[in-house]
Design a protein around this motif. Structure first.
Motif, PDB file in Angstrom:
ATOM      1  N   UNK A  74       0.866  -1.265   0.098  1.00  0.00           N
ATOM      2  CA  UNK A  74       0.095   0.033  -0.036  1.00  0.00           C
ATOM      3  C   UNK A  74       0.979   1.272  -0.138  1.00  0.00           C
ATOM      4  N   UNK A  75       2.110   1.261   0.425  1.00  0.00           N
ATOM      5  CA  UNK A  75       3.018   2.312   0.433  1.00  0.00           C
ATOM      6  C   UNK A  75       3.817   2.590  -0.763  1.00  0.00           C
ATOM      7  N   UNK A  76       3.664   1.568  -1.557  1.00  0.00           N
ATOM      8  CA  UNK A  76       4.372   1.755  -2.861  1.00  0.00           C
ATOM      9  C   UNK A  76       4.246   3.213  -3.487  1.00  0.00           C
ATOM     10  N   UNK A  77       5.541   3.672  -3.977  1.00  0.00           N
ATOM     11  CA  UNK A  77       5.533   4.941  -4.676  1.00  0.00           C
ATOM     12  C   UNK A  77       5.705   4.920  -6.089  1.00  0.00           C
ATOM     13  N   UNK A  78       4.702   5.250  -6.840  1.00  0.00           N
ATOM     14  CA  UNK A  78       4.608   4.980  -8.403  1.00  0.00           C
ATOM     15  C   UNK A  78       4.345   6.231  -9.134  1.00  0.00           C
ATOM     16  N   UNK A  79       5.312   6.493  -9.935  1.00  0.00           N
ATOM     17  CA  UNK A  79       5.072   7.709 -10.895  1.00  0.00           C
ATOM     18  C   UNK A  79       4.717   7.186 -12.342  1.00  0.00           C
ATOM     19  N   UNK A  80       3.629   7.657 -12.762  1.00  0.00           N
ATOM     20  CA  UNK A  80       3.022   7.289 -14.222  1.00  0.00           C
ATOM     21  C   UNK A  80       3.772   8.135 -15.077  1.00  0.00           C
ATOM     22  N   UNK A  81       3.984   7.311 -16.394  1.00  0.00           N
ATOM     23  CA  UNK A  81       4.593   7.951 -17.741  1.00  0.00           C
ATOM     24  C   UNK A  81       3.514   7.622 -18.724  1.00  0.00           C
ATOM     25  N   UNK A  82       3.174   8.966 -19.099  1.00  0.00           N
ATOM     26  CA  UNK A  82       2.219   8.924 -20.324  1.00  0.00           C
ATOM     27  C   UNK A  82       2.559   9.752 -21.663  1.00  0.00           C
ATOM     28  N   UNK A  83       1.927   9.375 -22.518  1.00  0.00           N
ATOM     29  CA  UNK A  83       2.110  10.082 -23.832  1.00  0.00           C
ATOM     30  C   UNK A  83       1.035  11.380 -23.764  1.00  0.00           C
ATOM     31  N   UNK A  84       1.221  12.342 -24.410  1.00  0.00           N
ATOM     32  CA  UNK A  84       0.447  13.281 -24.764  1.00  0.00           C
ATOM     33  C   UNK A  84      -0.985  13.013 -24.897  1.00  0.00           C
ATOM     34  N   UNK A  85      -1.914  13.528 -24.254  1.00  0.00           N
ATOM     35  CA  UNK A  85      -3.333  13.132 -24.652  1.00  0.00           C
ATOM     36  C   UNK A  85      -4.043  12.065 -23.932  1.00  0.00           C
TER      37      UNK A  85
END
Length: 120
Positions: A74-85
């Motif tokens: 539950x404490x996981x640190x996640x940063x999402x990577x996305x394309x525009x749009x």
């Protein structure tokens, strides 16, 4: 001690770009995954301090992988990577527990800012 990072993206080039930014700035990339299922398995194996997670991938997408990782830790640190749009998906990801998101093509200062904030 260096923060340990798991880098997840189906594009090897994108993984290389993030890995390059991280290693130049004293982070340790402990593993790389090309899809969500690999990401979940590698998370269990390495227990990284941070995960950079692409949203759109084969097998298991980033949002499903995020939910799986959060169910393990539950404490996981996640940063999402996305394309525009992909704003709608980014909102889903934040609601599912992502700490931040970075947009492709990656800019080193934005990546580092997001990681610094997330690891706080």
């Amino acid at each position: 001690m260096k923060a340990k990072v798991l880098v997840v993206d189906d594009a090897a080039f994108m993984r290389m770009m993030i890995k390059d930014i991280l290693t130049k700035n004293d982070y340790e990339v402990v593993a790389e995954a090309a899809d969500g299922q690999q990401a979940v398995d590698l998370y269990k194996e390495h227990n990284p301090d941070l995960v950079t997670l692409d949203i759109t991938m084969p097998e298991m997408d980033g949002i499903t992988a995020l939910k799986e990782i959060k169910s393990i830790d539950a404490e996981a640190k996640v940063i999402m990577c996305s394309a525009m749009g992909q704003q709608a998906m980014v909102i889903d990801a934040i609601q599912a527990g992502a700490k931040d998101f970075i947009v492709k093509p990656f800019q080193a200062e934005r990546v580092l800012e997001a990681i610094g904030k997330t690891l706080g």
